[in-house]
Enzyme design. Structure first.
Site, short mmCIF file in Angstrom:
data_model
loop_
_atom_site.label_atom_id
_atom_site.label_comp_id
_atom_site.label_asym_id
_atom_site.label_seq_id
_atom_site.Cartn_x
_atom_site.Cartn_y
_atom_site.Cartn_z
N GLY A 205 1.18 -1.44 0.09
CA GLY A 205 0.28 -0.07 0.16
C GLY A 205 0.46 1.35 0.00
N ASN A 206 0.26 2.62 0.14
CA ASN A 206 0.97 3.39 0.06
C ASN A 206 0.28 4.63 2.02
OD1 ASN A 206 -1.46 5.46 -1.14
ND2 ASN A 206 -0.97 3.82 -2.47
#
Ligand code: CTP
Length: 405
Positions: A205-206
């Site tokens: 993810g980020n």
């Protein structure tokens, strides 16, 4: 419908504000009430709290100093403020810019439409001080609903009576509509950061929080646009007048964007879409006792913006975001605008400290056609959102057939 802060100041007409609030609610506005301390002598705050379904604001420090109360919450919530009844004293405080109570503080911290419905004794109404204060407020853009003429509660006959509720609601709705130039414009905004599953509990993810996209959506909706937000993992408050579609992964976001972009006049791709995802998402949870090291093969995800750009319909405006670092990042962002054939690219410098991901502030460069660039110094994301929308609207031409230059 709009978010209305109803400010009630003192005067016998305060009781009519209960009916006013009910009328606004029937018109599907979300109403929150702020009272001056003296107004509570005329109507109990419990009445407004029970009928509005929200706590009533009175004190700048909150009811009994409740934790979590922020004296600017009402101003943040409001699309418009209606002060009814507006006493001579409150009008004077507004004109002078006082922040001596929650109502005046809210008005001072708010730069949207303000409607003022005065009600007072005829002599107080006619006094040059009151008239000068009203002229000052009107000069700043406030909408004054003149009082009706008739028999007042104190026995005098003359101007000073609160006009009919319908007259006040009509003025408020006109004001809100005039502040909504995007009525009839449909906007699709992507938000947040996608998460690509590694197994049932882990993901790639980020750090995108979705705050910038949320600010854009809230502002577009406040200006009257029909807004659809395709959101990846965003945990922020939602407005009832925005359609939200939750898409945790890049693929789900792609599917949703394909479905919704056809109806959109403007598409703003603010989401941080994962560029890679695990080729296989393991069912269940990977057992670390099975191996000391783990290699996870990744594959490219589809570039949603490129696909939308390739299928854009005539007149549709596309805005992309570019999260890059420093001066080299700006050059890459300019190239991204060309490569993805979009109208605007909003460049975020992720190397600048204290802004961007997760923060309430941002500093962006808006890259437009013909080497037009607008640099916004560090500012709340709501202000950045306004400027991005302004830049988009400046070049929005529904009749356009050619792609961006
Ligand atoms: N974007 C997208 N789909 C992707 C990746 C990015 O739609 N799979 C969109 C983002 O929402 C953003 C813009 O493309 O509006 C730029 O995203 P960014 O990740 O900064 O750019 P990349 O295209 O990944 O840039 P580069 O190839 O230069 O790394």
């Amino acid at each position: 419908m709009a978010n209305i802060v109803l400010g009630v100041s003192s005067g016998i007409a305060a009781y009519k504000s209960v009916d006013l609030m009910r009328t606004l609610q029937r018109a599907e506005h979300d109403v929150r009430v702020v009272m001056t301390k003296n107004a509570t002598r005329f109507v109990g705050p419990e009445t407004f709290a029970a009928l509005s379904g929200h706590p009533v604001g009175i004190d700048v420090f909150g009811q009994e100093f409740e934790p979590g109360f922020d004296h600017l919450d009402f101003a943040r919530f409001a699309d418009a403020i209606l002060i009814c009844p507006a006493s001579a004293n409150t009008i004077a405080a507004l004109a002078a810019g006082f922040a001596d109570g929650l109502l005046t503080t809210t008005a001072l911290a708010f730069d949207g439409p303000l409607v003022v419905a005065p009600a007072m004794n005829t002599k107080m109404w006619q006094h040059p001080a009151t008239q000068a204060n009203l002229t000052t407020l009107a000069g700043r853009g406030a909408h004054i609903v003149p009082p009706a003429v008739g028999l007042l509660a104190d026995g005098d006959v003359g101007p000073g009576r609160l006009p009919e509720i319908e007259v006040i609601v009509d003025e408020l709705e006109r004001t809100v509509a005039a502040d909504r130039p995007l009525r009839g414009v449909s906007i699709l905004i992507t938000a947040g950061g996608t998460r690509e599953p590694i197994d049932a509990v882990r993901y790639v993810g980020n750090r995108s929080s979705g705050k910038m996209a949320w600010a854009l959506a809230d502002e577009a909706s406040r200006r009257g646009a029909d807004v659809t937000v395709v959101a990846a993992n965003v945990d922020l408050p939602r407005r009832p007048d925005i359609v939200y579609v939750d898409t945790p992964t890049a693929h789900e976001m792609l599917i949703a964007c394909r479905a919704y972009h056809r109806d959109a006049d403007i598409v703003i791709m603010a989401a941080a879409v994962a560029d890679y995802r695990p080729v296989i998402a393991v069912a269940g949870k990977i057992d670390k006792s099975q191996a000391d090291a783990l290699e996870i093969p990744l594959e490219r995800t589809a570039d949603i913006l490129v696909e939308l750009s390739a299928h854009r319909r005539p007149g549709q405006l596309l805005v992309g975001f570019a999260a890059e670092a420093g001066a080299a990042g700006l050059v890459r962002a300019r190239a991204k605008r060309e490569r993805k054939a979009v109208d605007l690219v909003v460049y975020n410098d992720i190397s600048a400290p204290g802004i961007g991901f997760g923060s309430d502030e941002n500093s962006v460069t808006i890259i437009g056609p013909g080497e037009r660039e607008e640099i916004l110094a560090r500012a709340p994301k709501r202000d950045c959102a306004r400027r991005v929308l302004d830049a988009a609207l400046a070049i929005f031409d529904p009749g356009r057939t050619a792609p961006p230059s």
